[in-house]
Design an enzyme around this catalytic site. Structure first.
Site, PDB file in Angstrom:
ATOM      1  N   SER A 133       1.518  -0.936   0.141  1.00  0.00           N
ATOM      2  CA  SER A 133      -0.110   0.239   0.176  1.00  0.00           C
ATOM      3  C   SER A 133       0.971   1.022  -0.279  1.00  0.00           C
ATOM      4  CB  SER A 133      -0.955   0.091   1.143  1.00  0.00           C
ATOM      5  OG  SER A 133      -1.612   1.440   1.357  1.00  0.00           O
ATOM      6  N   TYR A 146      -1.755  -0.364  10.925  1.00  0.00           N
ATOM      7  CA  TYR A 146      -2.085  -1.124   9.375  1.00  0.00           C
ATOM      8  C   TYR A 146      -0.986  -0.663   8.013  1.00  0.00           C
ATOM      9  CZ  TYR A 146      -4.010  -1.197   4.618  1.00  0.00           C
ATOM     10  OH  TYR A 146      -3.820  -1.392   3.406  1.00  0.00           O
TER      11      TYR A 146
END
Length: 285
Positions: A133, A146
């Site tokens: 990501s 995350y």
């Protein structure tokens, strides 16, 4: 083209779109899902759902046995480590249970799947595609858990790439930015739950910030790339004859990656704060 591709997290979003794209190109896709009903929804020609909760060692072993016993003797071309969850909360607020859960799903589960299928990739000269990501490059506020797992994924991918290169197995990282997926919606729902559960002191400190993050995520949901566009990049990463080491998805991801390389931490902090400021509730700006 008579080869297998294994992809985790294929029930919805980028995983489902990538599974359909690769099946359409002639690969036989083993699409990892967590529920039988999810598998029934995506089953199609060249697209075979398999139960794969990547935190369940028994299901990982079963998928490895499915590959080893493929009735057509097809080699494994690639594993695409895509499964993931997102829970936004300040470091001080997020419970240790949720910290561990995010790392289990977003990092340790992928390590376990990769280890289980590497013997097949050694045999085929195949490829590992790790879905990271932009959060694996830049950690925004409330993304500590995350982004921490994604940073770990980036580091593991670099190490694995350098270990496997002499043995003919490639490792590729894909870094999406804003993409319209169900995971974003689920993340917003969880963030709303965190906001409601905050004690008064933490709500006073972080309530405006978390509300801004929720508003920003909702904006991504409407303005981000469709999952089908992201799937084209993922398929390229999995099948290109000479793949790049890293791919970004979306202009925002490409811009932020460049910014992370060039800007100082002080400048980057200011840019991220300015980008988030319009999403704060008026009273909290």
């Amino acid at each position: 083209m008579r080869e297998l591709v294994l992809i985790s997290g294929a029930s919805t979003g980028m995983g489902a779109a990538a599974a359909r794209e690769l099946a359409g190109r002639g690969y036989h896709v083993l699409a990892g899902v967590r529920r039988e009903s999810d598998g029934d929804a995506i089953r199609a020609d060249n697209l075979e759902p398999v139960l794969l909760d990547i935190t369940d060692s028994g299901q990982i072993d079963a998928v490895a046995e499915r590959i080893a016993g493929d009735p057509a003797g097809r080699p494994l071309r690639a594993v695409i480590n895509n499964a993931g969850i997102a829970i936004n909360a300040p470091v001080e607020v997020l419970s240790m249970e949720e910290w561990r859960r995010q790392f289990d799903v977003n990092f340790f589960g992928h390590v376990a799947v990769t280890k289980a299928v590497l013997p097949f990739l050694h045999a085929s000269g195949g490829r590992v595609v790790n879905m990271s990501s932009i959060g694996g490059r830049i950690a925004m506020p409330t993304y500590g858990a995350y982004a921490g797992a994604k940073f770990a994924m980036e580091a593991m991918s670099d190490s694995l790439r350098r270990e496997l290169a002499p043995h003919g197995v490639q490792v590729v990282v894909v870094e999406p930015g804003g993409v319209r997926t169900e995971m974003t919606g689920h993340g917003v729902e969880r963030a709303e739950e965190v906001l409601v559960a905050m004690d008064p002191a933490n709500r006073a400190r972080y309530g405006g910030l978390l509300r801004a993050i929720i508003n920003q995520a909702n904006a991504f949901t409407t303005s981000g790339l469709p999952a089908e566009k992201a799937a084209l990049v993922i398929a390229e990463a999995a099948t290109a004859r000479r793949p790049r080491k890293r791919y970004t998805i979306g202009r925002d991801a490409a811009l932020l990656v460049r910014l992370s390389r060039l800007a100082s931490d002080r400048v980057l902090d200011r840019v991220l704060a300015a980008n988030l400021r319009p999403h704060f509730p008026v009273e909290a700006r």
